[in-house]
Write an enzyme that holds these catalytic residues in place. Sequence first.
Site, PDB file in Angstrom:
ATOM      1  N   GLU A  51      10.984  21.675  18.353  1.00 22.53           N
ATOM      2  CA  GLU A  51      12.278  21.550  19.016  1.00 22.53           C
ATOM      3  C   GLU A  51      12.478  22.568  20.140  1.00 22.53           C
ATOM      4  OE1 GLU A  51      11.868  21.493  15.746  1.00 22.53           O
ATOM      5  OE2 GLU A  51      12.906  19.750  14.909  1.00 22.53           O
ATOM      6  N   PHE A 113      21.575  20.162   1.862  1.00 25.71           N
ATOM      7  CA  PHE A 113      20.198  20.113   2.358  1.00 25.71           C
ATOM      8  C   PHE A 113      20.185  20.122   3.895  1.00 25.71           C
ATOM      9  CE2 PHE A 113      16.515  17.487   3.716  1.00 25.71           C
ATOM     10  CZ  PHE A 113      15.538  18.415   3.400  1.00 25.71           C
ATOM     11  N   GLN A 114      19.419  21.028   4.451  1.00 20.64           N
ATOM     12  CA  GLN A 114      19.282  21.196   5.903  1.00 20.64           C
ATOM     13  C   GLN A 114      20.621  21.425   6.597  1.00 20.64           C
ATOM     14  OE1 GLN A 114      16.572  18.074   7.381  1.00 20.64           O
ATOM     15  NE2 GLN A 114      14.945  19.551   6.994  1.00 20.64           N
ATOM     16  N   LYS A 163      26.488  13.465  10.042  1.00 21.30           N
ATOM     17  CA  LYS A 163      25.836  12.170   9.853  1.00 21.30           C
ATOM     18  C   LYS A 163      26.852  11.053   9.600  1.00 21.30           C
ATOM     19  CE  LYS A 163      21.757  10.202   7.726  1.00 21.30           C
ATOM     20  NZ  LYS A 163      20.690  10.364   6.733  1.00 21.30           N
ATOM     21  N   MET A 479       1.440  42.391  30.594  1.00 22.18           N
ATOM     22  CA  MET A 479       2.683  43.069  30.958  1.00 22.18           C
ATOM     23  C   MET A 479       3.020  44.169  29.949  1.00 22.18           C
ATOM     24  SD  MET A 479       5.057  43.293  33.143  1.00 22.18           S
ATOM     25  CE  MET A 479       5.293  41.886  34.208  1.00 22.18           C
TER      26      MET A 479
HETATM   27  C1  LIG Z   1       8.859  40.010  33.251  1.00 19.38           C
HETATM   28  C2  LIG Z   1      10.023  39.766  34.172  1.00 19.38           C
HETATM   29  C3  LIG Z   1      10.153  40.504  35.327  1.00 19.38           C
HETATM   30  C4  LIG Z   1      11.189  40.246  36.229  1.00 19.38           C
HETATM   31  N1  LIG Z   1      11.215  40.915  37.411  1.00 19.38           N
HETATM   32  C5  LIG Z   1      12.078  40.523  38.374  1.00 19.38           C
HETATM   33  C6  LIG Z   1      12.016  41.050  39.697  1.00 19.38           C
HETATM   34  O1  LIG Z   1      11.194  41.899  40.017  1.00 19.38           O
HETATM   35  N2  LIG Z   1      12.889  40.573  40.612  1.00 19.38           N
HETATM   36  C7  LIG Z   1      13.800  39.615  40.309  1.00 19.38           C
HETATM   37  O2  LIG Z   1      14.528  39.180  41.199  1.00 19.38           O
HETATM   38  N3  LIG Z   1      13.906  39.134  39.068  1.00 19.38           N
HETATM   39  C8  LIG Z   1      13.059  39.545  38.103  1.00 19.38           C
HETATM   40  N4  LIG Z   1      13.131  38.971  36.854  1.00 19.38           N
HETATM   41  C9  LIG Z   1      14.206  37.997  36.584  1.00 19.38           C
HETATM   42  C10 LIG Z   1      15.492  38.690  36.172  1.00 19.38           C
HETATM   43  O3  LIG Z   1      15.406  39.070  34.822  1.00 19.38           O
HETATM   44  C11 LIG Z   1      16.713  37.750  36.368  1.00 19.38           C
HETATM   45  O4  LIG Z   1      16.517  36.571  35.681  1.00 19.38           O
HETATM   46  C12 LIG Z   1      16.952  37.397  37.811  1.00 19.38           C
HETATM   47  O5  LIG Z   1      16.828  38.504  38.650  1.00 19.38           O
HETATM   48  C13 LIG Z   1      18.351  36.824  37.961  1.00 19.38           C
HETATM   49  O6  LIG Z   1      18.425  36.074  39.128  1.00 19.38           O
HETATM   50  P1  LIG Z   1      19.788  35.828  39.895  1.00 19.38           P
HETATM   51  O7  LIG Z   1      20.487  37.113  40.154  1.00 19.38           O
HETATM   52  O8  LIG Z   1      19.471  34.973  41.045  1.00 19.38           O
HETATM   53  O9  LIG Z   1      20.744  35.129  38.850  1.00 19.38           O
HETATM   54  P2  LIG Z   1      20.716  33.774  38.027  1.00 19.38           P
HETATM   55  O10 LIG Z   1      20.409  34.115  36.626  1.00 19.38           O
HETATM   56  O11 LIG Z   1      19.971  32.688  38.673  1.00 19.38           O
HETATM   57  O12 LIG Z   1      22.270  33.495  38.075  1.00 19.38           O
HETATM   58  C14 LIG Z   1      22.852  32.810  39.129  1.00 19.38           C
HETATM   59  C15 LIG Z   1      24.123  33.480  39.600  1.00 19.38           C
HETATM   60  O13 LIG Z   1      24.712  32.612  40.563  1.00 19.38           O
HETATM   61  C16 LIG Z   1      25.957  32.147  40.099  1.00 19.38           C
HETATM   62  N5  LIG Z   1      26.070  30.726  40.427  1.00 19.38           N
HETATM   63  C17 LIG Z   1      25.610  29.662  39.752  1.00 19.38           C
HETATM   64  N6  LIG Z   1      25.909  28.529  40.382  1.00 19.38           N
HETATM   65  C18 LIG Z   1      26.572  28.887  41.499  1.00 19.38           C
HETATM   66  C19 LIG Z   1      27.153  28.158  42.580  1.00 19.38           C
HETATM   67  N7  LIG Z   1      27.098  26.826  42.651  1.00 19.38           N
HETATM   68  N8  LIG Z   1      27.774  28.860  43.551  1.00 19.38           N
HETATM   69  C20 LIG Z   1      27.856  30.225  43.502  1.00 19.38           C
HETATM   70  N9  LIG Z   1      27.315  30.949  42.513  1.00 19.38           N
HETATM   71  C21 LIG Z   1      26.681  30.284  41.531  1.00 19.38           C
HETATM   72  C22 LIG Z   1      25.992  32.402  38.625  1.00 19.38           C
HETATM   73  O14 LIG Z   1      27.326  32.571  38.199  1.00 19.38           O
HETATM   74  C23 LIG Z   1      25.161  33.675  38.507  1.00 19.38           C
HETATM   75  O15 LIG Z   1      25.936  34.811  38.757  1.00 19.38           O
HETATM   76  C24 LIG Z   1      12.135  39.254  35.932  1.00 19.38           C
HETATM   77  C25 LIG Z   1      12.029  38.536  34.745  1.00 19.38           C
HETATM   78  C26 LIG Z   1      10.978  38.763  33.880  1.00 19.38           C
HETATM   79  C27 LIG Z   1      10.869  37.944  32.639  1.00 19.38           C
HETATM   80  C1  LIG Z   2       8.992  35.161  23.041  1.00 14.61           C
HETATM   81  C2  LIG Z   2       8.623  36.468  23.648  1.00 14.61           C
HETATM   82  N1  LIG Z   2       8.097  37.448  22.863  1.00 14.61           N
HETATM   83  C3  LIG Z   2       7.752  38.633  23.415  1.00 14.61           C
HETATM   84  C4  LIG Z   2       7.941  38.873  24.747  1.00 14.61           C
HETATM   85  C5  LIG Z   2       7.559  40.219  25.355  1.00 14.61           C
HETATM   86  N2  LIG Z   2       6.477  40.041  26.338  1.00 14.61           N
HETATM   87  C6  LIG Z   2       6.713  40.000  27.657  1.00 14.61           C
HETATM   88  S1  LIG Z   2       5.340  39.727  28.566  1.00 14.61           S
HETATM   89  C7  LIG Z   2       4.377  39.706  27.184  1.00 14.61           C
HETATM   90  C8  LIG Z   2       2.889  39.512  27.279  1.00 14.61           C
HETATM   91  C9  LIG Z   2       2.498  38.216  27.860  1.00 14.61           C
HETATM   92  O1  LIG Z   2       1.099  38.094  27.809  1.00 14.61           O
HETATM   93  P1  LIG Z   2       0.340  36.947  28.584  1.00 14.61           P
HETATM   94  O2  LIG Z   2       0.997  35.647  28.327  1.00 14.61           O
HETATM   95  O3  LIG Z   2      -1.101  37.032  28.287  1.00 14.61           O
HETATM   96  O4  LIG Z   2       0.644  37.306  30.091  1.00 14.61           O
HETATM   97  P2  LIG Z   2       0.057  38.493  31.013  1.00 14.61           P
HETATM   98  O5  LIG Z   2       1.114  39.547  31.071  1.00 14.61           O
HETATM   99  O6  LIG Z   2      -1.208  38.991  30.417  1.00 14.61           O
HETATM  100  O7  LIG Z   2      -0.152  37.841  32.336  1.00 14.61           O
HETATM  101  C10 LIG Z   2       5.147  39.918  26.042  1.00 14.61           C
HETATM  102  C11 LIG Z   2       4.625  39.987  24.665  1.00 14.61           C
HETATM  103  C12 LIG Z   2       8.521  37.826  25.506  1.00 14.61           C
HETATM  104  N3  LIG Z   2       8.773  37.977  26.802  1.00 14.61           N
HETATM  105  N4  LIG Z   2       8.813  36.638  24.944  1.00 14.61           N
END
Ligand SMILES: Cc1cc2nc3c(=O)[nH]c(=O)nc-3n(C[C@H](O)[C@H](O)[C@H](O)COP(=O)(O)OP(=O)(O)OC[C@H]3O[C@@H](n4cnc5c(N)ncnc54)[C@H](O)[C@@H]3O)c2cc1C
Ligand SMILES: Cc1ncc(C[n+]2csc(CCOP(=O)(O)OP(=O)(O)O)c2C)c(N)n1
Lengths: 581, 171
Positions: A51, A113-114, A163, A479
């Site tokens: 799911e 159940f469930q 249900k 990472m």
């Molecule tokens: C490992 C990892 C590393 C990351 N590193 C980075 C990084 O280096 N740089 C980076 O940028 N991000 C990074 N992120 C992503 C980060 O965590 C956020 O998800 C991201 O920066 C959020 O993007 P955003 O501000 O565009 O907001 P979003 O989460 O896309 O939110 C959208 C915003 O716009 C608003 N909005 C929605 N619809 C409308 C509309 N129609 N009109 C006006 N406003 C609207 C919402 O209210 C909200 O405030 C990383 C994520 C991971 C998993």
């Molecule tokens: C469900 C979940 N569990 C744990 C993490 C923490 N986490 C972030 S990146 C990462 C490693 C990912 O490894 P891989 O898919 O091999 O990517 P790589 O960084 O090596 O490119 C982990 C464990 C996460 N982001 N999501």
Amino acid sequence: MAEKSGADILVETLMDLGVDTVFGYPGGAVLPIYDALYEHPKIKHILVRHEQAATHAAEGYARSTGKPGVVLVTSGPGATNAVTGITDALMDSIPMVVITGQVATNLIGTDAFQEADTVGITRHCTKHNYLVKKPSDLAHVVQEAFHIATQGRPGPVVIDIPKNVQVAAAEFSRNAAVANSRYQPQTEGDFKDINTAVEMIMNAKAPVLYTGGGIINSGPKASETLRELAELLGCPVTSTLMGLGAFPASSDKWLGMLGMHGTFEANMAMNKADLVVCLGARFDDRITGRLDAFSPNSKKIHVDIDRSSINKTIRVDLPLVGDVGRVMEQMIAVLKGRRFATPDYGEWWSRITGWRATNCLDYPENKKEIMPQLAIRKLWEATHEREPIITTEVGQHQMWAAQHFDFENPNKWLTSGGLGTMGYGLPAAIGAQLGNPDALVIDIAGEASIQMNIQELGTATQYRLPVKIFILNNEYMGMVRQWQELTYESRYSNSYSDSLPDFVKLAESYDWTGIRIEDPADLEAGIQKMIETDGPVMVDCRVAKLANCFPMIPSGAAHTEMLLTEADVKGTMDDQAKALV
Amino acid sequence: MHIHEEAVERHVLAVLVDNEAGILARIAGMFTARGYNIESLTVADISEDHAISRITIATNGPPHVIEQIIAQLDRLVPVHSVRDLTESGPHVQRELALVKVAGKGENRIEAMRLADAYRARIVDASTESFIFEITGAPEKIETFVTLMREVGLVEVGRTGVVAVSRGPNAG
Ligand SMILES: Cc1cc2nc3c(=O)[nH]c(=O)nc-3n(C[C@H](O)[C@H](O)[C@H](O)COP(=O)(O)OP(=O)(O)OC[C@H]3O[C@@H](n4cnc5c(N)ncnc54)[C@H](O)[C@@H]3O)c2cc1C
Ligand SMILES: Cc1ncc(C[n+]2csc(CCOP(=O)(O)OP(=O)(O)O)c2C)c(N)n1
Ligand SMILES: [Mg+2]
């Protein structure tokens, strides 16, 4: 009016709302709905293998088509398995409607159940949720759920249907007039504020547009408007991870992504700007770094449809609540009305040129091993003309994809940003492929992440979906390993990917094509083979194991303290920095 | 490393919501989910057709958190309006408490005297106990309860504050 069962009312209302695809998994508490689907084959039901994958597939479908994703799961474990994807959709503002089965109303609360308290569990990871207690409420609830999921800031809505409510009958007529919903978000920007914004823009000497996922949420037209606005202003544009593609990477105004793994020029421009225009982004901590050092000398305008995004972490000078596409149109109209001519930002651009000269995305050359950055770039070179849809998992590979794969258009880049859910990419690719049957859809994966929803290989096989998985296999949770190097003196606690499957054989066992690429010399041919192979392909691309992702702003640091290469890494972090994520 | 804490302000919010199942959990849960404080929360339906409830929430936090609380409440689908009574000017705050005191002799007389001074009514009495009903601003009730501790407080039940702005208009 004729009477119909709750299940029929649900399915017919979905059809009236234009739903063509549902991602789901059956079980006891949704059998009446599955039976109704059997009778209404116009709705295509995609049987996933778990799911969680149904929810991510719905996200992929939604983000790539702009239509809401629809999920159907059973009570109890079906619903709890869906929670990760629901939370993911909430964090990334993805429109989604999740229908969950529930035990009969007379059994609720008896530990039947469930039985699970789905409405309780999902209350704070949905935009809204419902427990429907009468079949006569169903049509209205379903209509309102779609309205809420798609209007304003999009998000997931859960409808929990006992249900007996699915079986019991109520009066229902198709295409009945939809009542006006109580939920009516503001889309038009306040005219006075638009004028103030324009004043601020006209007075700026060093402006930057900081764009985000809100532009994608607003729809493709907003991306067009952004291009027009940037052209009119003549100023630089950066974007968050979630906004990539809203502005073309080929533009000379494009600075690349900003934030923790953003480019030096984007982060420096944010730091030195005198005006930051935030367009549908939310000042996430991956963007701001150390809050008190974030863009210290700028005036800030924040356009957002959700008032709670404004002043949440960073205080701004001008909040502008409204749809970003609409507000940009309003700004352009006022700018033109005032005969705005593109100012001379010569000095600003020359500073930017200086920052660009660091070539911050460069990486060490390697003849023996495939550098992951190179693999991404080669993938881009081989595919960009086909405008592929790229999904990712979470980790270094995700960041390298964001840095080295250039996007020209919106809705082509699907990634889990806010929740950072490993296991997102493969099901999202499946959803995107269903929504875009002719597109080339590639999941850029890590060897650890891909195992989190690997069972979905079977779903792609069953529905003949030609999705491609490109694994950057570094045998590490890269990472995590990178952070352990930076923060914990390279004590690699549980970050090695041991006992990996043979991905080629695994692919073959699901009737996929498996390809392994090990030598830099074979990289291009391997990618070519992947693209040319009909049907689904999984590529196990062995890359340099210890490569790290730069540039990087270490946690708790300012934009000006970027680590550009491995050589900049020194010392260990203090507890203050360690305590930040 | 130590965790830094900010100075807080107390605010009273009036929230109009759809009177539907789960609404209280939605509001209260939003506070816990986002780490906001609830000092007191009262709810009752107030419209003629019982469709709308009014929730009065006394909360505290730094100003930027109060601003977030209001925005977060406002974006919940069943929420019609949120008003910060503390911010919007003069308003009346009232709370009701039932205070049970037990004792004999001097303590019993002193309890009566204090109740009189604080305009608390006796709503139940036995030879060795009273229940006082007191209404007023929360500080008054606080003081009264503190005093009663010294003369044999047994139990206290408080409603939490309700508040309405002064003057002719709603809000
Ligand atoms: C490992 C990892 C590393 C990351 N590193 C980075 C990084 O280096 N740089 C980076 O940028 N991000 C990074 N992120 C992503 C980060 O965590 C956020 O998800 C991201 O920066 C959020 O993007 P955003 O501000 O565009 O907001 P979003 O989460 O896309 O939110 C959208 C915003 O716009 C608003 N909005 C929605 N619809 C409308 C509309 N129609 N009109 C006006 N406003 C609207 C919402 O209210 C909200 O405030 C990383 C994520 C991971 C998993
Ligand atoms: C469900 C979940 N569990 C744990 C993490 C923490 N986490 C972030 S990146 C990462 C490693 C990912 O490894 P891989 O898919 O091999 O990517 P790589 O960084 O090596 O490119 C982990 C464990 C996460 N982001 N999501
Ligand atoms: Mg890895």
